[in-house]
Design a protein around this motif. Structure first.
Motif, short mmCIF file in Angstrom:
data_model
loop_
_atom_site.label_atom_id
_atom_site.label_comp_id
_atom_site.label_asym_id
_atom_site.label_seq_id
_atom_site.Cartn_x
_atom_site.Cartn_y
_atom_site.Cartn_z
N UNK A 26 4.45 37.27 9.27
CA UNK A 26 3.19 37.53 9.98
C UNK A 26 3.41 38.55 11.09
N UNK A 27 4.44 38.32 11.92
CA UNK A 27 4.83 39.29 12.95
C UNK A 27 6.21 38.92 13.47
N UNK A 28 6.82 39.87 14.17
CA UNK A 28 8.15 39.67 14.75
C UNK A 28 7.98 39.42 16.25
N UNK A 29 8.52 38.30 16.72
CA UNK A 29 8.39 37.91 18.13
C UNK A 29 9.43 38.63 18.99
N UNK A 30 9.17 38.74 20.28
CA UNK A 30 10.14 39.34 21.20
C UNK A 30 11.30 38.38 21.48
N UNK A 31 10.98 37.11 21.53
CA UNK A 31 11.98 36.08 21.87
C UNK A 31 12.52 35.41 20.62
N UNK A 32 13.83 35.15 20.61
CA UNK A 32 14.45 34.50 19.47
C UNK A 32 14.04 33.06 19.28
N UNK A 33 13.76 32.35 20.38
CA UNK A 33 13.43 30.93 20.29
C UNK A 33 11.96 30.68 19.99
N UNK A 34 11.11 31.69 20.19
CA UNK A 34 9.66 31.50 20.03
C UNK A 34 9.24 30.96 18.67
N UNK A 35 9.86 31.39 17.56
CA UNK A 35 9.42 30.86 16.26
C UNK A 35 9.46 29.34 16.15
N UNK A 36 10.45 28.70 16.74
CA UNK A 36 10.53 27.24 16.67
C UNK A 36 9.34 26.59 17.36
N UNK A 37 8.98 27.12 18.52
CA UNK A 37 7.84 26.56 19.27
C UNK A 37 6.54 26.79 18.50
N UNK A 38 6.39 27.97 17.92
CA UNK A 38 5.15 28.32 17.20
C UNK A 38 4.99 27.49 15.94
N UNK A 39 6.09 27.27 15.22
CA UNK A 39 6.04 26.45 14.02
C UNK A 39 5.81 24.98 14.39
N UNK A 40 6.45 24.53 15.45
CA UNK A 40 6.23 23.16 15.90
C UNK A 40 4.77 22.91 16.25
N UNK A 41 4.11 23.91 16.82
CA UNK A 41 2.71 23.78 17.21
C UNK A 41 1.76 23.95 16.03
N UNK A 42 2.29 24.30 14.85
CA UNK A 42 1.46 24.44 13.67
C UNK A 42 0.83 25.81 13.49
N UNK A 43 1.23 26.79 14.29
CA UNK A 43 0.67 28.13 14.15
C UNK A 43 1.14 28.78 12.85
N UNK A 44 2.37 28.45 12.44
CA UNK A 44 2.94 28.99 11.20
C UNK A 44 3.72 27.88 10.51
#
Length: 332
Positions: A200-218
């Protein structure tokens, strides 16, 4: 009363001289999470009396900043981020070699041979999966949870994957190099091209994907396993998968050459490589320490139980500019 006043004046003078000796504060550039940095530096200051300050950024951004400031360094310590992010600064003369006596308690494999940087934690990349969304949206398509990197190329994941930008994040760069080293450069770039179609997109922060997936965004996120463990242990609907031939990091700490507080920086290295600081960091971050006398974080998988790719720090550092240029041409 006069005696008390004299003692107080001596105490204040000692503090004042200490501040002069070490500068107003030890400036730390760190790729760790802000909460972790604050707790670590607070513990260091309480033990040593040396004041600290920090700027949090992704490892790639810190590399760029240290390089840009090399003529007049503004920071003393580069804390965290994969070892290759530190190693790439060595040819620039941006790091000060320092053989800390505390480093004697750490296996030489985790240390730069000339002590430009020291490894203080370990971690492997992992796949974060939102279990609620996966079971509702992907399992009905007949797919099981992904187990390999190639499983992530299925069109069912289009626009449902997030991973960090390789230019800004050490995590993102580690993921890209993982594929190039796992498959060879030709097939590795072919894999990354196909993978890109589902991102979908590339985040600036390496840890951000875990938080976003945990929240159900992806549904899917790629990051280091310890960054997935944190929201997982907090109760978020996540599954952590370590695919075969996964990359791993030695997280580093180094002294920035020419920084304003060299002696304080050396004291910090001595302290942060110690057992107490190592345990504090592991407890806060769920990372695995390079020290054998630090307890494994709850829920963490020992690296020997993960099918790891051969470590590639030297290759990653030597080819960083070339690989990032190619990555940018293809995906930005």
């Amino acid at each position: 009363m006069k005696k008390f006043t004299s003692i107080l004046l001596v105490f204040l003078l000692t503090l004042s001289l200490s501040a002069v000796a070490f500068g107003q504060s030890l400036m730390v550039y760190s790729a760790l999470h802000e909460y972790e940095i604050a707790r670590i530096l607070d513990a260091f200051s309480k033990e040593t009396g040396i004041p600290t300050d920090f700027i949090r950024a992704s490892a790639g951004e810190i590399v760029a900043r240290v390089s840009a400031e090399s003529a007049a360094p503004r920071a003393d310590i580069f804390l965290g981020g994969p070892g290759d992010s530190h190693a790439v600064l060595i040819p620039q003369g941006a790091l000060l070699p320092y053989q800390s006596p505390t480093a004697a308690d750490i296996d030489d494999f985790y240390l730069d041979p000339e002590y430009h940087w020291n490894g203080f934690y370990l971690g492997a990349l992992g796949i974060a999966i939102n279990t609620e969304r996966f079971e509702a949206e992907i399992q009905p398509l007949g797919l099981d949870y992904p187990k390999t990197w190639e499983d992530l190329l299925d069109p069912a994941y289009k626009n449902e994957i997030v991973v960090a930008n390789a230019n800004t994040s050490g995590t993102g760069y580690t993921f890209a190099v993982n594929q190039l080293r796992r498959l060879g450069e030709g097939a590795g770039w072919d894999f990354l091209d196909a993978f890109h179609e589902n991102v979908h997109h590339y985040t600036r922060s390496g840890a951000a994907p875990a938080r976003m997936v945990g929240a159900g965004e992806f549904i899917i996120g790629i990051t280091f396993g310890h960054d997935i463990l944190k929201p997982l242990s907090a109760g978020y609907p996540l599954k952590l998968v370590y695919p075969p031939n996964v990359a791993w990091e030695i997280g580093g700490v180094s002294i920035i050459k020419g920084g304003p507080n060299e002696e304080a920086a050396k004291k910090f290295i001595d302290w942060v490589l110690g057992q107490e600081a190592g345990q504090l960091h592991s407890d806060l971050s769920m990372r695995i320490s390079t020290r054998t006398d630090v307890s494994l974080p709850p829920g963490a998988t020992p690296l020997e139980e993960i099918v790891l790719i051969d470590y590639f720090l030297d290759w990653a550092a030597d080819n960083r500019v070339r690989v990032l240029d190619e990555w940018s041409n293809r995906y930005e």
